[in-house]
Design an enzyme around this catalytic site. Structure first.
Site, PDB file in Angstrom:
ATOM      1  CB  SER A   3       6.547   5.930  -6.312  1.00 57.00           C
ATOM      2  OG  SER A   3       6.454   4.850  -7.638  1.00 57.00           O
ATOM      3  CE1 TYR A  26       1.276   2.876  -8.304  1.00 53.13           C
ATOM      4  CE2 TYR A  26       4.080   4.168  -8.966  1.00 53.13           C
ATOM      5  CZ  TYR A  26       2.999   3.758  -7.890  1.00 53.13           C
ATOM      6  OH  TYR A  26       3.164   2.783  -6.586  1.00 53.13           O
TER       7      TYR A  26
END
Length: 256
Positions: A144, A157
């Site tokens: 990510s 996250y």
């Protein structure tokens, strides 16, 4: 140059029935692979399988949960029974929740890491053992932007995705001599059904757009080229890398 075709390859995509995972499942099918798109929900697995078959490829209808090692072992067994091998594994299963870090519960933190990080590890272990025995495999993890930079109030996250990039390097070092490459793709901001409202109608979405030099959000199919390349024999000497597909986000300083 080695071929970019995936003809004759068998691919398993965890979290492969929606969003980025579905786009990659169908993209690999278009490149010639037989694709097993798997996730927890039977209806989504059925729909993804039908889409793969509509492209003239073979598949299985098999649910799985990356938080349940036994389900991954059952998935591997089913694929080996039907196809005899697994050449490609793409780990797309993941979750995110926006919570101020000061008040985030340990249970929520552990749930996100269990899915995004430990779930990736479980799948790599289960399918990696088969690939190492065959001395061939292509593993792609989904990292990510949060592997590199922080976005407000998604610390769990971000920590999980930074760790996924690190895990990718570790496995590459351990497994590459046995014919198994391990790489990651780090998507920028891509519009999906789950995030469309956030991207289109919130200040956070406006800031993400401003930070993207191309001036638009990504389309999930724009990740397919990176995945096909890394999954193919054209990338036979590429391992331990995280390929960023972000419209210039990480390169961005001042955009106006």
């Amino acid at each position: 140059m080695q071929s970019l075709s995936l003809q004759g390859k068998v691919a398993v995509v965890t979290g492969g029935t929606s969003g980025i995972g579905l786009a990659l499942s169908l993209g690999l099918a278009d490149a010639g692979a037989d694709v097993i798109a798997t996730a927890r929900r039977e209806q989504q697995v059925e729909e993804a399988a039908a889409a793969v078959e509509a492209r003239g490829r073979r598949t299985l209808r098999q649910t799985s949960d990356v938080c349940d090692r036994a389900s991954l072992e059952s998935l591997l067994a089913a694929v080996l029974t039907a196809f005899g091998k697994v050449d490609i594994l793409i780990n797309c299963a993941g979750k995110i929740k926006r919570t101020p870090t000061l008040t985030q519960s340990e249970a929520e933190w552990e749930d996100i890491l269990n899915t995004n990080l430990t779930g990736t590890l479980r799948a790599c272990q289960v399918f990696g053992a088969h690939m190492l025995a065959n001395r061939y495999g292509r593993i792609l993890n989904i990292a990510s932007l949060n592997s590199f930079v922080a976005l407000k109030e998604v610390a769990a996250y971000a920590a999980s995705k930074a760790a996924v990039a690190s895990l990718t390097r570790s496995l590459a070092v351990e497994w590459s001599r046995e014919g198994v490459t391990v790489n990651a793709i780090a998507p920028g901001v891509f519009r999906t059904e789950l995030n469309a409202a956030l991207l289109d109608s919130t200040p956070r979405g406006q800031e993400l757009l401003l930070r993207t030099p191309m001036g638009r959000f990504g389309r999930t199919e724009e990740l397919v080229g990176a995945a096909v390349y890394l999954a193919s024999d054209a990338a036979s000497f590429v391992t331990g890398q995280t390929l960023v597909v972000d419209g210039g986000f990480l390169a961005s300083g001042v955009n106006q």
